[in-house]
Design a protein around this motif. Structure first.
Motif, mmCIF file in Angstrom:
data_model
loop_
_atom_site.group_PDB
_atom_site.id
_atom_site.type_symbol
_atom_site.label_atom_id
_atom_site.label_comp_id
_atom_site.label_asym_id
_atom_site.label_seq_id
_atom_site.Cartn_x
_atom_site.Cartn_y
_atom_site.Cartn_z
ATOM 1 N N GLU A 76 86.113 12.270 132.366
ATOM 2 C CA GLU A 76 85.089 11.959 133.375
ATOM 3 C C GLU A 76 85.255 12.832 134.621
ATOM 4 N N ILE A 77 86.483 13.037 135.044
ATOM 5 C CA ILE A 77 86.729 13.859 136.237
ATOM 6 C C ILE A 77 86.360 15.319 135.979
ATOM 7 N N ASN A 78 86.706 15.829 134.803
ATOM 8 C CA ASN A 78 86.511 17.249 134.526
ATOM 9 C C ASN A 78 85.146 17.600 133.936
ATOM 10 N N TYR A 79 84.504 16.680 133.224
ATOM 11 C CA TYR A 79 83.275 17.037 132.513
ATOM 12 C C TYR A 79 82.078 16.149 132.815
ATOM 13 N N SER A 80 82.261 14.968 133.348
ATOM 14 C CA SER A 80 81.148 14.052 133.658
ATOM 15 C C SER A 80 80.225 13.814 132.464
ATOM 16 N N TRP A 81 80.799 13.366 131.375
ATOM 17 C CA TRP A 81 80.006 13.075 130.175
ATOM 18 C C TRP A 81 79.026 11.940 130.443
ATOM 19 N N PRO A 82 77.907 11.915 129.707
ATOM 20 C CA PRO A 82 77.015 10.748 129.782
ATOM 21 C C PRO A 82 77.676 9.545 129.091
ATOM 22 N N VAL A 83 77.208 8.364 129.424
ATOM 23 C CA VAL A 83 77.809 7.134 128.892
ATOM 24 C C VAL A 83 77.747 7.099 127.362
ATOM 25 N N TRP A 84 76.632 7.517 126.770
ATOM 26 C CA TRP A 84 76.502 7.472 125.308
ATOM 27 C C TRP A 84 77.574 8.323 124.627
ATOM 28 N N LEU A 85 77.939 9.442 125.230
ATOM 29 C CA LEU A 85 78.963 10.306 124.640
ATOM 30 C C LEU A 85 80.353 9.665 124.764
ATOM 31 N N HIS A 86 80.608 9.050 125.903
ATOM 32 C CA HIS A 86 81.872 8.308 126.056
ATOM 33 C C HIS A 86 81.996 7.246 124.971
ATOM 34 N N LEU A 87 80.950 6.457 124.774
ATOM 35 C CA LEU A 87 80.979 5.396 123.766
ATOM 36 C C LEU A 87 81.157 5.963 122.360
ATOM 37 N N THR A 88 80.499 7.081 122.084
ATOM 38 C CA THR A 88 80.575 7.698 120.764
ATOM 39 C C THR A 88 81.976 8.226 120.463
ATOM 40 N N VAL A 89 82.670 8.691 121.466
ATOM 41 C CA VAL A 89 84.000 9.263 121.258
ATOM 42 C C VAL A 89 85.107 8.215 121.379
ATOM 43 N N TRP A 90 85.078 7.431 122.448
ATOM 44 C CA TRP A 90 86.236 6.583 122.754
ATOM 45 C C TRP A 90 86.314 5.302 121.950
ATOM 46 N N LEU A 91 85.195 4.698 121.592
ATOM 47 C CA LEU A 91 85.244 3.474 120.783
ATOM 48 C C LEU A 91 85.844 3.731 119.392
ATOM 49 N N PRO A 92 85.365 4.742 118.649
ATOM 50 C CA PRO A 92 85.991 5.001 117.353
ATOM 51 C C PRO A 92 87.465 5.424 117.481
ATOM 52 N N LEU A 93 87.777 6.215 118.504
ATOM 53 C CA LEU A 93 89.170 6.623 118.703
ATOM 54 C C LEU A 93 90.063 5.414 118.959
ATOM 55 N N THR A 94 89.567 4.465 119.744
ATOM 56 C CA THR A 94 90.325 3.246 120.024
ATOM 57 C C THR A 94 90.584 2.457 118.749
ATOM 58 N N VAL A 95 89.572 2.302 117.920
ATOM 59 C CA VAL A 95 89.722 1.555 116.659
ATOM 60 C C VAL A 95 90.696 2.269 115.726
ATOM 61 N N VAL A 96 90.552 3.572 115.572
ATOM 62 C CA VAL A 96 91.414 4.331 114.667
ATOM 63 C C VAL A 96 92.867 4.297 115.139
ATOM 64 N N LEU A 97 93.109 4.523 116.415
ATOM 65 C CA LEU A 97 94.479 4.470 116.934
ATOM 66 C C LEU A 97 95.096 3.086 116.773
ATOM 67 N N THR A 98 94.305 2.060 117.026
ATOM 68 C CA THR A 98 94.809 0.688 116.891
ATOM 69 C C THR A 98 95.215 0.393 115.455
ATOM 70 N N LEU A 99 94.354 0.708 114.509
ATOM 71 C CA LEU A 99 94.668 0.450 113.105
ATOM 72 C C LEU A 99 95.831 1.309 112.607
ATOM 73 N N ALA A 100 95.921 2.528 113.113
ATOM 74 C CA ALA A 100 97.008 3.414 112.684
ATOM 75 C C ALA A 100 98.363 2.966 113.223
ATOM 76 N N LEU A 101 98.389 2.346 114.394
ATOM 77 C CA LEU A 101 99.670 1.973 115.017
ATOM 78 C C LEU A 101 100.132 0.553 114.711
ATOM 79 N N LEU A 102 99.238 -0.335 114.304
ATOM 80 C CA LEU A 102 99.620 -1.736 114.115
ATOM 81 C C LEU A 102 100.756 -1.933 113.114
ATOM 82 N N GLN A 103 100.653 -1.352 111.943
ATOM 83 C CA GLN A 103 101.677 -1.564 110.923
ATOM 84 C C GLN A 103 103.016 -0.933 111.301
#
Length: 135
Positions: A76-103
């Motif tokens: 956000e500081i360096n690129y000022s992405w629109p909200v839709w792009l943040h949601l498209t990138v960070w939500l899936p990344l959050t889910v994938v990282l969570t599932l990968a680290l739980l076990q």
């Protein structure tokens, strides 16, 4: 039952993070995605004593939260992405990282409890050693 030396704490923790038995490093720690096996299928070590409860979820939330929030702020500081792009990138990344680290995190915590002889692991390890010596 295998007749082998007790692993060091670091070895046991690494084995737990790899989702293998903290005692032998060969048997599977989990019988389902987050269900720890009752016993190791290789060395016979009792594993049902673990009491990880909600700690793996808290640890994973802390790790993933620091990674994702840091990246969101930096982006956000360096690129000022629109909200839709943040949601498209960070939500899936959050889910994938969570599932990968739980076990691995749950395996690490179960191995930590095993290495510290918590929640009945001390008695079961003593019984395992006694059986190995007498056989």
């Amino acid at each position: 039952m295998t007749d082998q030396a007790e692993p060091t704490m670091i070895t046991a923790l690494a084995r737990g993070a790899r989702c293998t038995c903290p005692h032998c490093g060969e048997g599977q720690l989990f019988r389902k995605f987050l269900k720890v096996a009752d016993k190791c299928n290789v060395c016979g070590q009792d594993l049902h004593h673990h009491r990880a409860d909600d700690m793996p979820a808290y640890v994973v939330m802390s790790i993933v939260g620091h990674i994702v929030v840091g990246l969101v702020l930096w982006t956000e500081i360096n690129y000022s992405w629109p909200v839709w792009l943040h949601l498209t990138v960070w939500l899936p990344l959050t889910v994938v990282l969570t599932l990968a680290l739980l076990q691995p995190v749950k395996g690490f915590i179960a191995a930590l409890q095993w290495a510290l002889r918590m929640h009945g692991f001390g008695e079961s390890r003593g019984a395992l050693a006694a059986v190995a010596v007498h056989s």
